[in-house]
Design an enzyme around this catalytic site. Structure first.
Site, PDB file in Angstrom:
ATOM      1  N   PRO A 163       0.853  -1.195   0.000  1.00  0.00           N
ATOM      2  CA  PRO A 163       0.000   0.000   0.000  1.00  0.00           C
ATOM      3  C   PRO A 163       0.890   1.246   0.000  1.00  0.00           C
ATOM      4  CG  PRO A 163      -0.133  -1.145   2.121  1.00  0.00           C
ATOM      5  CD  PRO A 163       0.849  -1.900   1.286  1.00  0.00           C
ATOM      6  N   ASP A 197       5.859   2.152   2.311  1.00  0.00           N
ATOM      7  CA  ASP A 197       4.910   1.063   2.549  1.00  0.00           C
ATOM      8  C   ASP A 197       4.101   1.432   3.792  1.00  0.00           C
ATOM      9  OD1 ASP A 197       3.628  -1.268   3.294  1.00  0.00           O
ATOM     10  OD2 ASP A 197       5.324  -2.576   2.783  1.00  0.00           O
ATOM     11  N   HIS A 198       2.847   1.726   3.589  1.00  0.00           N
ATOM     12  CA  HIS A 198       2.043   2.237   4.701  1.00  0.00           C
ATOM     13  C   HIS A 198       1.718   1.162   5.732  1.00  0.00           C
ATOM     14  CE1 HIS A 198      -0.014   5.237   6.835  1.00  0.00           C
ATOM     15  NE2 HIS A 198      -0.721   5.807   5.872  1.00  0.00           N
ATOM     16  N   ARG A 199       2.101  -0.073   5.460  1.00  0.00           N
ATOM     17  CA  ARG A 199       1.936  -1.101   6.496  1.00  0.00           C
ATOM     18  C   ARG A 199       3.006  -0.949   7.570  1.00  0.00           C
ATOM     19  NH1 ARG A 199       2.510  -6.302   2.930  1.00  0.00           N
ATOM     20  NH2 ARG A 199       4.275  -4.998   2.316  1.00  0.00           N
ATOM     21  N   ILE A 230       5.170   1.975   7.736  1.00  0.00           N
ATOM     22  CA  ILE A 230       5.499   3.382   7.989  1.00  0.00           C
ATOM     23  C   ILE A 230       4.203   4.163   8.078  1.00  0.00           C
ATOM     24  CG2 ILE A 230       6.615   5.422   6.964  1.00  0.00           C
ATOM     25  CD1 ILE A 230       8.671   3.309   7.396  1.00  0.00           C
TER      26      ILE A 230
END
Ligand code: CAO
Length: 565
Positions: free
Chosen positions: A361, A537-539, A541
């Site tokens: 993501p 990577d929004h998982r 960060i």
């Protein structure tokens, strides 16, 4: 040991053929029926099988050569006493690769079975005619591939032949287990429901007309028609076991498959067999052979890539299946086209980009760094750089600054664990650098950037970028990156959104610096601004982490004295 010369067999009509694939090397061992080489006429592609087990001594022809019947093409060293006979045309599996009404001289003629006892149930073994099941149409369809050979032990459900209508190719499964006594059809023949395909020797019990379930697999085929996605829906209602015997209802339903226009599968029978054995749909495999022909290596590379993608940590953490395929289009209907094969690097990059794009993501954050002073300082290094033989570009400062930002913001120096349940914190600082090469994108890694100065980093940039362009990077030089820099500064543009190089969690995309007016509180002043885009990577960060990382990076680049702290 006997040396046997293999000659071009009777080609069933074609006068000359081209040698298109020499798949073995001298000394390679071969089994009976292994493909020695592939010939191609204007109508068909033929695997020439080895008549005996042994080893290849040498080829007597080169790829691209034109040969005719009787020409010597290879020498094999035959293991054992007797050298087998040279293969005849019936031993040669052919596959038509263009719509053709005739494939071999007698292709239109379906060889009718001799009056032979059918299902002689009284004996311990019996002869059993194997017929084409109901293919859901009264039309005859072309037989494009025979998947069995005389003497083969065939299990119920194994593919006997492949039929191709204008809508689909269909694997016709065997309704019985047994030994192939006779093949009653020729490739190129037109077959319809109930036509005899082969004569089997079956054990007496098995000769009974029992068909429980069979699956006809459909694959998209070439269709010179509208560039739209159509649905193939061929239902096979019943499979008959022998003429005159009642048809046995069978739950045979072809899975509807998206048939895409123009997607001709160009592969020989041996390749099709391997693909079937490995469960690979050839429509997904790019051919690297002449005119895009799919080779065995293409299938095995495809399988390796699928396994690699499946095993990749990010993929394991999230999956990513069920994505609808982009329809294949026959672009030639719109104008002249040319098919260019992709390099191995291009294919790997495409697979990795797709994997990362689908699994990660992404969020991208933008900022400009004021590098006016940095550039003045860098230009001042020119004379010393010439003495040292080192060229210093902004990229060296970026890599140094990324190292410092990673140290100050350790969230960016992590990877998601393979199970997606924990994070791996790295206590080393290696930065990857995207390099644009004629063969495709490569990402060599500069190690321990925090322990190196600008001169060392600059020297490594030149060395690794040079090796990447010359194709001399070693695998170890492309491994272990914590974060990637993609600089298009020398090329141009004022911004782009880079794709995270998973399992890393961040990537910085840098565009071309430009002088722009900046308000200093009293007036507009000309400053050199470097546009930067940070994808993460929004998982792993969150936005706050990214904001702090970017702000820190901007500060370091705007005043490089902070890099010394
Ligand atoms: N703005 C303005 N000028 C820049 C710049 C920037 N952001 N970055 C570099 N330059 C200048 C350099 O200073 C150099 O000019 P001078 O010789 O006058 O100083 C010139 O551009 C050429 O630089 P270079 O490309 O030879 O070297 P580099 O260190 O800047 O870059 C490398 C090295 C390997 C990053 C680069 O050559 C490259 O391959 N970039 C492409 C990366 C890429 O393809 N990314 C996309 C990946 S996703 O598809």
């Amino acid at each position: 040991m006997t040396i046997q010369t293999i000659v071009v067999p009777d080609l069933g009509g074609a006068e000359t053929v081209e040698v298109i694939e020499l798949g073995l090397s001298p000394g390679d061992s071969i089994e009976v029926e292994d493909s020695l080489l592939v010939l191609e006429s204007d109508k068909a592609t033929m695997d020439i099988p080895s008549p005996a087990a042994g080893a290849l001594v040498k080829y007597l022809v080169a790829e691209g050569a034109t040969v005719k019947v009787g020409d010597p093409i290879a020498e094999i060293e035959v293991a054992g006493e007797a050298a087998a006979e040279t293969p005849q045309v019936e031993d040669v599996e052919q596959v038509a690769h263009e719509p053709a009404t005739e494939v071999v001289a007698d292709a239109e003629t379906v060889i009718q079975p001799e009056a032979s006892p059918v299902a002689a149930a009284a004996s311990s073994s019996a002869e059993q005619l194997i017929l084409v099941p109901d293919i859901g149409s009264d039309d005859k369809v072309e037989l494009i591939e025979i998947s069995i050979a005389v003497g083969d032990e065939v299990a119920e459900g194994d593919t006997l032949v492949v039929l191709e209508s204008d809508k689909a190719t269909m694997d016709v499964p065997s309704t019985h287990s047994g030994k192939v006594l006779k093949i009653l059809v020729a490739e190129g023949a037109k077959l319809g429901t109930g036509d005899a395909v082969a004569l089997f020797e079956v054990v007496a019990d098995a000769a009974a007309p029992v068909v429980e379930e069979a699956v006809i697999e459909e694959k998209p085929v070439a269709k010179a028609a509208p560039a739209e996605t159509a649905t193939v829906d061929t239902t096979v209602d019943a499979i008959q076991s022998a003429p005159g015997q009642p048809a046995q209802p069978a739950s045979v339903a072809a899975e509807p498959v998206a048939a895409t226009a123009g997607a001709s599968i160009y592969a020989g029978p041996a390749v099709r067999l391997i693909a079937r054995e490995l469960g690979v749909s050839l429509s997904e495999v790019s051919g690297s052979g002449p005119r895009g022909r799919i080779l065995k290596d293409d299938v095995s590379n495809f399988v390796k890539q699928v396994i690699k993608n499946k095993d990749a940590p990010a993929a394991a953490a999230t999956g990513g299946s069920g994505i609808p395929a982009v329809p294949a289009i026959d672009f030639s209907q719109f104008g002249e086209i040319e098919e260019l094969s992709m390099s191995k690097i291009q294919r790997l990059t495409a697979a990795n980009m797709q994997r990362n794009w689908l699994n990660v993501p992404h969020v991208t954050q933008f900022d400009d760094a004021d590098i006016t002073e940095l550039e003045a300082f860098r230009k001042g290094l020119k004379a010393e750089g010439e003495k040292r033989g080192v060229r210093v570009t902004p990229v060296a400062f970026l890599i140094k600054a990324i190292g410092a930002a990673l140290e100050a913001n350790p969230e960016f120096n992590r990877s998601l664990a393979a199970d997606g349940q924990s994070l791996i914190q790295k206590h080393y600082c290696h930065v990857g650098m995207a390099v644009d090469t004629p063969r495709g994108l490569m990402v060599p890694v500069i190690r321990d950037v925090n322990e190196k100065g600008i001169w060392d980093i600059s020297a490594e940039i030149s060395l690794l970028a040079g090796k990447a362009r010359d194709g001399k990077l070693k695998p170890a030089e492309m491994q272990g990156g914590c974060f990637t820099l993609s600089s298009l500064g020398a090329i141009g543009g004022n911004g782009f959104t880079p794709i995270v190089n998973a399992p890393e969690v961040g990537i910085l995309g840098v565009s071309k610096s430009q002088i722009k007016p900046v308000w200093d509180g009293a007036e507009f002043v000309p400053r050199l601004l470097l546009p930067m885009a940070l994808s993460y990577d929004h998982r792993a960060i969150n936005g706050g982490d990214a904001g702090r990382f970017m702000t820190h990076l901007v500060k370091l680049l705007s005043d490089i004295r902070y890099l010394a702290l």
